[in-house]
Design a protein around this motif. Structure first.
Motif, short mmCIF file in Angstrom:
data_model
loop_
_atom_site.label_atom_id
_atom_site.label_comp_id
_atom_site.label_asym_id
_atom_site.label_seq_id
_atom_site.Cartn_x
_atom_site.Cartn_y
_atom_site.Cartn_z
N ASN A 170 -28.00 33.54 -1.19
CA ASN A 170 -28.23 34.05 -2.54
C ASN A 170 -29.69 34.38 -2.81
O ASN A 170 -30.09 34.53 -3.96
CB ASN A 170 -27.74 33.05 -3.58
N GLU A 214 -27.15 45.19 -5.64
CA GLU A 214 -25.74 45.16 -5.22
C GLU A 214 -25.44 43.86 -4.46
O GLU A 214 -24.38 43.25 -4.67
CB GLU A 214 -25.44 46.37 -4.34
N TYR A 215 -26.35 43.45 -3.61
CA TYR A 215 -26.16 42.24 -2.80
C TYR A 215 -26.01 41.01 -3.69
O TYR A 215 -25.09 40.19 -3.51
CB TYR A 215 -27.37 42.08 -1.87
N ARG A 217 -25.42 40.95 -7.02
CA ARG A 217 -24.33 41.11 -8.01
C ARG A 217 -23.00 40.67 -7.40
O ARG A 217 -22.14 40.11 -8.09
CB ARG A 217 -24.28 42.56 -8.48
N GLU A 218 -22.80 40.92 -6.12
CA GLU A 218 -21.55 40.53 -5.45
C GLU A 218 -21.43 39.02 -5.26
O GLU A 218 -20.32 38.49 -5.21
CB GLU A 218 -21.49 41.19 -4.07
N ARG A 219 -22.57 38.32 -5.19
CA ARG A 219 -22.55 36.92 -4.78
C ARG A 219 -22.88 35.91 -5.88
O ARG A 219 -22.57 34.74 -5.74
CB ARG A 219 -23.58 36.71 -3.65
N GLU A 221 -23.89 34.75 -10.19
CA GLU A 221 -23.62 34.93 -11.62
C GLU A 221 -24.90 35.08 -12.43
O GLU A 221 -24.91 35.66 -13.51
CB GLU A 221 -22.82 33.74 -12.14
#
Length: 301
Positions: A170, A214-215, A217-219, A221
């Motif tokens: 993260n 993008e990286y 946002r996918e993983r 909160e």
């Protein structure tokens, strides 16, 4: 970044490294017109003043092994963690002003207490991934990211009463160009995503920021931005303790902040390592204010 209340917390810390003057960083950023700038953007601003930090002369006895000023850094970090946690509980955006980068120990402890699955953007010339065993200097400002990941002395990893604060997957480091051997090893072992200056030169800042957003946002909160002014080139930000040539430009950094603001992913931030003694007419303090303003919504048109 939906909140319209921002809480400024100053941390006049100069104990995480050896050069004097960085404890005046919060004052230099405030002097650059920070509160007025944010108020003009529509933010309700509350300045909570500065966290109490030991004077260097009173902290010398707290050095332990290869960790300089350990107990004083830990004490200040615990106070900052508590204040940051209270700020989030009040539904306010925490904006922390340093001080050297060791303050991230407290900021991340406070932010991660309630904001689980936290993402971190580490905007810095350095990795800050050393431990007492790998650090060439023993300066704690080179260790906060490692400690927040759970690596290093328990006094640092357990600030806030829990560890780790964040997961390696993260974290995104942007602007790295000066890494120690131990840091390179940890990056490879943990798989931390790093955009060195080589990648930024090849891909361009727009692509780097798109991929970063993008990286995370996918993983995640929530996303914390930890911005060290030495991430910028020394010609743009001369007032830092550990300048490294070949850094990010003023305009690239503004673009990064503008893209983060447009993405809406940033939920807390800190700006560190402004040293007015080494600066030129508060050029670095003014740069910090301008970047904060871009992060919090200021636009050219």
């Amino acid at each position: 970044m939906k909140r319209k209340h921002v809480s400024i917390i100053g941390v006049p810390m100069d104990l995480g490294q050896m050069r004097r003057g960085v404890d005046m960083g919060p004052s230099a950023i405030r002097y650059g017109g920070l509160q007025e700038r944010l108020t003009n953007l529509g933010w309700t601003v509350q300045d909570h003043g500065d966290i109490l930090v030991d004077m260097r002369e009173n902290a010398e006895s707290s050095t332990a092994g290869n960790l300089k000023n350990l107990s004083s850094v830990v004490t200040a970090s615990e106070l900052l963690a508590q204040k940051t946690d209270e700020t989030i509980a009040d539904d306010s955006f925490p904006l922390v002003l340093g001080g050297d980068h060791s303050i991230a120990l407290g900021t991340l402890a406070g932010v991660a207490k309630k904001q689980k699955n936290l993402g971190v953007i580490w905007y810095d010339a350095h990795g800050d991934l050393n431990t007492a065993d790998t650090s060439p200097s023993g300066n704690i400002h080179g260790m906060p990211l490692a400690a927040s990941l759970g690596f290093g002395d328990p006094a640092l990893t357990n600030i806030g009463g829990f560890s780790p604060k964040i997961k390696p997957e993260n974290v995104v480091i942007i602007g790295a160009r000066d890494l120690d051997d131990g840091e390179r090893k940890l990056i490879k072992e943990t798989g931390i995503k790093v955009f060195t200056m080589h990648e930024i030169d090849r891909l361009g800042m727009t692509t780097v920021m798109k991929e970063t957003i993008e990286y995370l946002r996918e993983r995640t909160e929530y996303v914390h931005l930890s911005l060290d002014l030495d991430g910028l080139d020394p010609t743009e930000a001369p007032g830092v303790g550990t300048p490294v040539a070949g850094g990010l430009s003023y305009r690239e950094s503004h673009l990064a902040m503008e893209m983060l603001e447009e993405s809406g992913i940033i939920t807390s931030a800190e700006f560190v390592e402004v040293n007015p003694i080494l600066d030129e007419k508060n050029k670095t303090g003014a740069a910090a204010v301008a970047l904060i303003a871009s992060l919090l919504g200021e636009k050219l048109l």
